[in-house]
Design a protein around this motif. Structure first.
Motif, short mmCIF file in Angstrom:
data_model
loop_
_atom_site.label_atom_id
_atom_site.label_comp_id
_atom_site.label_asym_id
_atom_site.label_seq_id
_atom_site.Cartn_x
_atom_site.Cartn_y
_atom_site.Cartn_z
N GLN A 1 0.83 -1.21 0.00
CA GLN A 1 0.00 0.00 0.00
C GLN A 1 0.87 1.26 0.00
N LEU A 2 1.76 1.35 -1.00
CA LEU A 2 2.63 2.50 -1.15
C LEU A 2 2.23 3.29 -2.39
N ILE A 3 2.79 4.47 -2.52
CA ILE A 3 2.65 5.26 -3.73
C ILE A 3 4.05 5.63 -4.23
N VAL A 4 4.19 5.82 -5.53
CA VAL A 4 5.45 6.33 -6.09
C VAL A 4 5.31 7.85 -6.17
N ALA A 5 5.96 8.54 -5.25
CA ALA A 5 5.76 9.99 -5.15
C ALA A 5 6.19 10.71 -6.43
N ASN A 6 7.21 10.20 -7.13
CA ASN A 6 7.68 10.85 -8.36
C ASN A 6 6.60 10.98 -9.40
N ARG A 7 5.69 10.01 -9.48
CA ARG A 7 4.72 10.00 -10.56
C ARG A 7 3.37 10.61 -10.16
N CYS A 8 3.30 11.18 -8.97
CA CYS A 8 2.03 11.74 -8.50
C CYS A 8 1.84 13.20 -8.90
N PHE A 9 2.91 13.84 -9.43
CA PHE A 9 2.83 15.26 -9.73
C PHE A 9 3.21 15.46 -11.20
N GLN A 10 2.37 16.19 -11.91
CA GLN A 10 2.62 16.43 -13.33
C GLN A 10 3.75 17.45 -13.48
N LYS A 11 4.83 17.03 -14.14
CA LYS A 11 6.00 17.87 -14.32
C LYS A 11 6.47 17.77 -15.77
N PRO A 12 7.17 18.79 -16.25
CA PRO A 12 7.81 18.66 -17.57
C PRO A 12 8.91 17.60 -17.51
N ALA A 13 9.28 17.09 -18.68
CA ALA A 13 10.24 15.98 -18.74
C ALA A 13 11.57 16.33 -18.09
#
Length: 358
Positions: free
Chosen positions: A232-244
């Motif tokens: 029951q974890l989340i990948v914090a990197n992919r939770c926020f929309q950012k440019p490449a």
């Protein structure tokens, strides 16, 4: 109580039983840390508190040789207010299982790297801790050459793991052993703790799983997703929309960019992660990786529960097994819909009668 192979811990003396009962082995107080004199007087400084932000980062530093790299690392962390940096590939080999060094106002805790077939130091994990983390530090433990964890006092307590996963082309047995060890550690962390699993996972995730850099998922990525789902974890990197240019974390010798460093966060405390992205602030250290930083502020708000469907509160069992009740129900439904059909037909007749008048 289960124990880990070659488990070594650095811990504030006489720390309360709640955390010390998780692991066995010798303990000592890290220099600079603030600890109690007895069990009745535990560490009182809390890192995790309401409205108090802090940062948790991961950084593959490639090497901390020579000493000037350590000083540059601590100086950059000071300038950008980094609190906890989990380090991978420091390549510091030493006799102690854990070494503690004071660099400027920061504290560097490293688990010894290993020697390869040509006697070169490889790997190694550790932490760089700010002064306020040192005041709240409860314990640091080396699990193996690829995993180290620390506990920090707070409300709730914070547990941070620093991991260095085998490369995607490594043997399956080696990758399986790493994720099995990581699973055992995560399963022992108390469920209320704020948990961050940081490291270089050598994993690529497809952009179908969120805001990621790659179009496909490799084998390490599949194993990482299994770990995320299991605990029951989340990948914090992919939770926020950012440019490449704010997503990639590693540039290979051919100048191709990849996202292989991640910060995993316990889903229960997902609302506490306010932002997460890669930065160039550690360029002076000389690594081909970028630091990934999570900005965290404890959120105690309970997630809203969806409205319960009223039909789910009805016990339908008698209707299934009682033939008389089933017949009565069918008759009532038929009569109800017959009345609705009659009303609909009456309205259509009235509408047709009004059309010639218009």
């Amino acid at each position: 109580m289960m124990t880990h192979d070659n488990s070594t811990r650095v811990q504030a003396p006489n720390y309360s039983v709640a955390a010390s009962s998780l692991y066995d082995g010798p303990s000592l107080k890290p220099p600079g840390g603030v600890g109690p004199d007895s069990c009745s007087n535990p560490v009182t400084t809390l890192l995790v508190r309401r409205k108090i932000p802090f940062q948790v980062s991961t950084f593959n530093c490639r090497t901390l040789n020579p000493v000037s790299r350590k000083q540059e690392l601590a100086h950059s962390a000071f300038l950008h207010h980094n609190d906890v940096i989990s380090l991978q590939e420091h390549r510091q080999h030493h006799k102690e299982s854990l070494r503690i060094e004071n660099i400027l106002s920061y504290q560097l805790i490293t688990a010894s790297a290993t020697k390869n077939s040509v006697n070169a130091s490889v790997g190694g994990v550790g932490f760089l801790l700010s002064p306020r983390i040192q005041k709240s530090l409860l314990s640091v433990e080396k699990v193996n050459s690829r995993i180290i964890l620390l506990h920090v006092n707070g409300n709730p307590r914070l547990t941070v793991l620093s991991c260095y996963a085998p490369t995607n082309c490594s043997d399956i047995e080696e990758k399986t052993a790493f994720y099995n060890a990581l699973t055992r550690i995560i399963s022992k962390v108390p469920p209320h703790n704020m948990l961050a699993v940081c490291g270089d996972f050598n994993a690529k995730l497809s952009n179908s799983y969120g805001f990621t850099y790659h179009m496909s998922t490799n084998d390490n990525g599949e194993r990482l997703l299994d770990l995320v789902d299991q605990h029951q974890l989340i990948v914090a990197n992919r939770c926020f929309q950012k440019p490449a240019n704010k997503i990639w974390t590693y540039e290979d010798p051919k100048r191709a960019k990849h996202q292989i460093d991640f910060v995993l966060w316990r889903k229960k405390w997902a609302n506490s992660v306010k932002n997460c992205q890669a930065y160039n602030i550690m360029q002076t250290v000389g690594s081909d990786h970028r630091i990934v930083t999570c900005f965290v502020q404890a959120s105690y708000r309970v997630n809203k529960t969806p409205a319960r469907d009223p039909l789910r509160s009805i016990d339908w069992t008698p209707l299934i097994h009682d033939s008389i009740m089933k017949h009565q129900y069918a008759v009532e439904v038929k009569n109800r819909y017959s009345a609705l059909l009659e009303e609909a037909e009456l309205e259509s007749d009235c509408d047709s009668a009004l059309i010639p008048l218009l």
